[in-house]
Design a protein around this motif. Structure first.
Motif, mmCIF file in Angstrom:
data_model
loop_
_atom_site.group_PDB
_atom_site.id
_atom_site.type_symbol
_atom_site.label_atom_id
_atom_site.label_comp_id
_atom_site.label_asym_id
_atom_site.label_seq_id
_atom_site.Cartn_x
_atom_site.Cartn_y
_atom_site.Cartn_z
ATOM 1 N N ALA A 1 2.358 -5.427 -2.390
ATOM 2 C CA ALA A 1 3.655 -4.810 -2.080
ATOM 3 C C ALA A 1 4.800 -5.733 -2.505
ATOM 4 C CB ALA A 1 3.748 -4.490 -0.595
ATOM 5 N N LYS A 2 4.640 -7.018 -2.226
ATOM 6 C CA LYS A 2 5.699 -7.976 -2.565
ATOM 7 C C LYS A 2 5.870 -8.092 -4.071
ATOM 8 C CE LYS A 2 7.009 -12.839 -2.035
ATOM 9 N NZ LYS A 2 6.618 -14.157 -1.466
ATOM 10 N N GLU A 3 4.767 -8.201 -4.808
ATOM 11 C CA GLU A 3 4.844 -8.434 -6.245
ATOM 12 C C GLU A 3 5.204 -7.167 -7.031
ATOM 13 O OE1 GLU A 3 4.707 -11.393 -7.653
ATOM 14 O OE2 GLU A 3 4.419 -12.278 -5.669
ATOM 15 N N SER A 4 4.787 -6.023 -6.545
ATOM 16 C CA SER A 4 5.038 -4.762 -7.272
ATOM 17 C C SER A 4 6.337 -4.097 -6.864
ATOM 18 C CB SER A 4 3.882 -3.784 -7.036
ATOM 19 O OG SER A 4 3.879 -3.324 -5.687
ATOM 20 N N GLY A 5 6.800 -4.365 -5.623
ATOM 21 C CA GLY A 5 7.977 -3.687 -5.105
ATOM 22 C C GLY A 5 7.701 -2.273 -4.642
ATOM 23 N N ARG A 6 6.429 -1.863 -4.603
ATOM 24 C CA ARG A 6 6.095 -0.493 -4.195
ATOM 25 C C ARG A 6 5.995 -0.393 -2.672
ATOM 26 N NH1 ARG A 6 2.898 -0.760 -9.140
ATOM 27 N NH2 ARG A 6 3.811 0.741 -10.600
ATOM 28 N N ASP A 7 6.308 0.770 -2.178
ATOM 29 C CA ASP A 7 6.264 1.066 -0.744
ATOM 30 C C ASP A 7 4.830 1.391 -0.341
ATOM 31 O OD1 ASP A 7 6.569 1.927 1.841
ATOM 32 O OD2 ASP A 7 7.898 3.610 1.375
ATOM 33 N N LEU A 8 4.268 0.614 0.579
ATOM 34 C CA LEU A 8 2.889 0.835 1.026
ATOM 35 C C LEU A 8 2.830 1.424 2.430
ATOM 36 C CD1 LEU A 8 0.781 -2.173 -0.317
ATOM 37 C CD2 LEU A 8 1.435 -0.057 -1.439
ATOM 38 N N THR A 9 3.841 2.194 2.789
ATOM 39 C CA THR A 9 3.856 2.825 4.113
ATOM 40 C C THR A 9 2.596 3.644 4.360
ATOM 41 O OG1 THR A 9 6.270 2.924 4.093
ATOM 42 C CG2 THR A 9 5.112 4.422 5.605
ATOM 43 N N ASP A 10 2.105 4.329 3.319
ATOM 44 C CA ASP A 10 0.945 5.216 3.468
ATOM 45 C C ASP A 10 -0.357 4.567 3.028
ATOM 46 O OD1 ASP A 10 2.398 7.504 4.424
ATOM 47 O OD2 ASP A 10 3.139 7.813 2.381
ATOM 48 N N ILE A 11 -0.417 3.235 2.992
ATOM 49 C CA ILE A 11 -1.601 2.584 2.442
ATOM 50 C C ILE A 11 -2.866 2.917 3.223
ATOM 51 C CG2 ILE A 11 -1.290 0.439 3.745
ATOM 52 C CD1 ILE A 11 -2.614 0.912 0.123
ATOM 53 N N ASN A 12 -2.760 3.163 4.553
ATOM 54 C CA ASN A 12 -3.961 3.513 5.318
ATOM 55 C C ASN A 12 -4.623 4.778 4.783
ATOM 56 O OD1 ASN A 12 -3.730 1.306 6.924
ATOM 57 N ND2 ASN A 12 -3.380 2.401 8.837
ATOM 58 N N TYR A 13 -3.813 5.724 4.317
ATOM 59 C CA TYR A 13 -4.396 6.948 3.754
ATOM 60 C C TYR A 13 -5.242 6.609 2.523
ATOM 61 C CZ TYR A 13 -5.040 11.562 1.806
ATOM 62 O OH TYR A 13 -5.618 12.695 1.316
ATOM 63 N N TYR A 14 -4.679 5.822 1.614
ATOM 64 C CA TYR A 14 -5.369 5.516 0.355
ATOM 65 C C TYR A 14 -6.624 4.676 0.600
ATOM 66 C CZ TYR A 14 -1.116 7.209 -1.900
ATOM 67 O OH TYR A 14 -0.057 7.983 -2.322
ATOM 68 N N VAL A 15 -6.571 3.771 1.574
ATOM 69 C CA VAL A 15 -7.742 2.952 1.878
ATOM 70 C C VAL A 15 -8.816 3.792 2.562
ATOM 71 C CG1 VAL A 15 -8.585 0.941 3.161
ATOM 72 C CG2 VAL A 15 -6.390 0.829 1.964
ATOM 73 N N SER A 16 -8.417 4.642 3.487
ATOM 74 C CA SER A 16 -9.384 5.528 4.142
ATOM 75 C C SER A 16 -10.091 6.408 3.109
ATOM 76 C CB SER A 16 -8.684 6.396 5.188
ATOM 77 O OG SER A 16 -9.619 7.248 5.822
ATOM 78 N N PHE A 17 -9.307 6.977 2.202
ATOM 79 C CA PHE A 17 -9.901 7.795 1.153
ATOM 80 C C PHE A 17 -10.792 6.948 0.246
ATOM 81 C CE2 PHE A 17 -9.429 9.735 -3.203
ATOM 82 C CZ PHE A 17 -10.365 10.730 -2.988
ATOM 83 N N GLY A 18 -10.399 5.696 -0.007
ATOM 84 C CA GLY A 18 -11.223 4.810 -0.824
ATOM 85 C C GLY A 18 -12.593 4.569 -0.216
ATOM 86 N N PHE A 19 -12.643 4.349 1.102
ATOM 87 C CA PHE A 19 -13.941 4.191 1.766
ATOM 88 C C PHE A 19 -14.754 5.485 1.674
ATOM 89 C CE2 PHE A 19 -12.077 0.540 4.223
ATOM 90 C CZ PHE A 19 -13.041 -0.390 3.866
ATOM 91 N N TYR A 20 -14.079 6.618 1.865
ATOM 92 C CA TYR A 20 -14.768 7.908 1.764
ATOM 93 C C TYR A 20 -15.348 8.090 0.365
ATOM 94 C CZ TYR A 20 -15.632 12.931 1.863
ATOM 95 O OH TYR A 20 -16.233 14.163 1.782
ATOM 96 N N LYS A 21 -14.546 7.796 -0.641
ATOM 97 C CA LYS A 21 -14.977 7.973 -2.032
ATOM 98 C C LYS A 21 -16.174 7.082 -2.349
ATOM 99 C CE LYS A 21 -13.239 7.280 -6.740
ATOM 100 N NZ LYS A 21 -12.039 6.914 -7.545
ATOM 101 N N LEU A 22 -16.137 5.810 -1.923
ATOM 102 C CA LEU A 22 -17.269 4.921 -2.167
ATOM 103 C C LEU A 22 -18.520 5.435 -1.465
ATOM 104 C CD1 LEU A 22 -18.556 2.378 -3.292
ATOM 105 C CD2 LEU A 22 -17.574 1.084 -1.376
ATOM 106 N N ALA A 23 -18.368 5.963 -0.256
ATOM 107 C CA ALA A 23 -19.514 6.548 0.450
ATOM 108 C C ALA A 23 -20.114 7.701 -0.345
ATOM 109 C CB ALA A 23 -19.081 7.030 1.835
ATOM 110 N N VAL A 24 -19.266 8.530 -0.938
ATOM 111 C CA VAL A 24 -19.767 9.675 -1.700
ATOM 112 C C VAL A 24 -20.462 9.211 -2.979
ATOM 113 C CG1 VAL A 24 -19.138 11.812 -2.878
ATOM 114 C CG2 VAL A 24 -18.013 11.203 -0.728
ATOM 115 N N ILE A 25 -19.920 8.179 -3.625
ATOM 116 C CA ILE A 25 -20.580 7.636 -4.818
ATOM 117 C C ILE A 25 -21.999 7.192 -4.479
ATOM 118 C CG2 ILE A 25 -20.563 5.702 -6.449
ATOM 119 C CD1 ILE A 25 -17.471 5.866 -6.363
ATOM 120 N N LEU A 26 -22.138 6.474 -3.366
ATOM 121 C CA LEU A 26 -23.469 6.029 -2.953
ATOM 122 C C LEU A 26 -24.330 7.212 -2.500
ATOM 123 C CD1 LEU A 26 -22.782 2.692 -1.034
ATOM 124 C CD2 LEU A 26 -23.076 3.104 -3.484
#
Length: 344
Positions: A279-304
Motif C-alpha cells: 500500500a505504501k509503495e504503490s499508493g493504492r487503497d487496500l480498504t477491501d484487501i480482506n475480500y481479495y485475500v479471502s477470495f485468494g484462499f478460496y481460489k487456491l482451495a479450488v485449484i487443489l
C-alpha cells in the motif's frame, strides 16, 4: 525424469527446434525435467551453450481451456518487449507428430527459484527475508505499472465485470470438482458473490504471482531476474494479484496449505506487513484487501480440489494428491477467517 516424460520423442523435438530456431549449435540436446509441481510440465533444454525452457500440459486428460500453452506463448510475445522479466518466447508447436500435447519453448532466465529452501549463500532468512519481501512487492508494482494497451493486451481480457466473473467462475469450478462437503462454505460463497469491491483501475493481472514463480539472483537476495508462469495472465483488477500473493505468503502459524512455503521463516514480512508495504509503495487503497485475500484462499482451495478430484477418479496416480483434502479444508477455513477479519 519421470517415465511419461521419457516416452516423449526428444529427438523429434530436437529436430523441430533446429528447423524453427535459427543458429542453434550442432551439439546433442540434453533434457532435464524441473521439479514437478501440480500443473504444467517444464523442461530445461541445453544444446551446446544454448538453453531454453519447454512448457507443456500434464499428461492425460485436462479440463477444457486449461493449460493453454498457445495463449501463454502469445502473452509472452506481448509482455516481454516492455517487461523484460517475462521470458522471451522462441517457438510454439501444436503438431502432434512432434509431441502428444501442444508446447512452447522460451528463454531460460538465469538464477534460482526459491521453492523449498533458501540458498546457503543468502546468509539465512533474517538477512535475506526482508530483501526478498521488498523485491517481490517492487516487482509486482513494476508489473502493474506496465501499459497494457502499449503491450497489445487489450484483446487478452475483459476488464468489465472482471472480478464478478472471477468469483462466479471459481465457484463453478469447485462445484464441478467437489468431493467433500465443508461446513459454512455456502456462507462464504454467498459473501463473495454479494460483496464485490468496486474496481477502480485496470492493469495486467499475472494471476499466479508468487515467490516460486520468480527467478532470483543466485547471490543477491531480492534481486529478481524473471517472472514465470503466465498461463492465466489477463487484464483486470490489480488487487486480485495482491490478494493471491498474500495468500501464498505463508506464515509460521499456518496449517497445511498444500504448497511449499519459505516465507514462514524469521525475517520475512508477515502477511500484514506485506499488505502495508504494498500500500505504501504503490499508493493504492487496500480498504477491501480482506475480500481479495479471502477470495485468494478460496481460489487456491479450488485449484487443489480440482487436482484432488482428478486423483479421486483415477486420472492422476500421484499419491501426493491423496491427502490434498486436508489442505483444502484448511484453506476454506482460512478464507472464512479472513472474511471475519481474524487474520490480517
Amino acid at each position: 525424469m519421470d517415465k511419461a516424460s521419457e516416452a516423449i520423442d526428444w529427438l523429434g523435438v530436437e529436430r523441430y527446434l533446429h528447423q524453427s530456431i535459427p543458429h542453434l549449435p550442432a551439439d546433442e540436446m540434453v533434457v532435464k525435467q524441473f521439479s514437478e509441481g501440480y500443473s504444467n510440465l517444464t523442461y530445461l533444454l541445453e544444446i551446446g551453450g544454448w538453453k531454453g525452457v519447454l512448457r507443456r500440459p500434464p499428461f492425460g486428460e485436462v479440463p477444457p481451456k486449461a493449460h493453454d500453452m498457445k495463449r501463454e506463448f502469445q502473452i509472452l510475445e506481448k509482455v516481454h518487449p516492455i517487461f523484460s522479466l517475462a521470458p522471451k518466447p522462441y517457438v510454439y508447436c501444436e503438431d502432434l507428430a512432434v509431441m502428444d500435447k501442444h508446447f512452447y519453448v522460451m528463454e531460460k532466465k538465469e538464477g534460482i527459484v526459491v521453492d523449498h529452501e533458501l540458498p546457503e549463500g543468502y546468509g539465512g532468512s533474517r538477512n535475506s527475508g526482508p530483501l526478498i519481501s521488498a523485491g517481490v512487492i517492487a516487482t509486482l508494482i513494476r508489473l502493474q505499472s506496465v501499459d497494457y494497451e502499449k503491450a497489445g493486451m487489450v484483446s487478452m481480457g475483459k476488464p468489465a465485470r472482471f472480478l464478478e466473473r472471477q468469483v462466479s467462475g471459481w465457484i463453478r469450478r469447485y462445484e464441478h470438482a467437489k468431493t467433500h462437503e465443508y461446513s459454512h462454505l455456502g456462507d462464504l460463497e454467498e459473501w463473495l458473490r454479494r460483496n464485490l469491491p468496486v474496481t477502480t483501475e485496470t492493469t495486467i493481472v499475472h494471476n499466479d504471482f508468487k515467490l516460486n514463480n520468480m527467478v532470483l539472483d543466485t547471490h543477491v537476495p531480492g534481486l529478481i531476474h524473471g517472472v514465470l508462469d503466465w498461463e492465466l495472465s489477463t487484464i483486470g483488477d490489480p488487487l486480485l494479484d495482491v490478494g493471491s500473493s498474500i495468500v501464498y505468503w505463508g506464515e509460521a502459524e499456518d496449517p497445511d496449505m498444500g504448497i511449499n512455503v519459505v516465507t514462514n521463516q524469521p525475517g520475512f514480512f508477515s502477511r500484514r506487513e506485506f499488505a502495508e508495504a504494498y500500500a505504501k509503495e504503490s499508493g493504492r487503497d487496500l480498504t477491501d484487501i480482506n475480500y481479495y485475500v479471502s477470495f485468494g484462499f478460496y481460489k487456491l482451495a479450488v485449484i487443489l480440489q480440482q487436482i484432488h478430484h482428478r486423483w479421486k477418479i483415477g486420472e492422476q496416480k500421484d499419491e501426493r494428491f491423496a491427502q490434498l483434502n486436508v489442505a483444502i479444508a484448511n484453506l476454506f477455513e482460512m478464507a472464512e477467517e479472513v472474511r471475519l477479519g481474524k487474520m490480517l
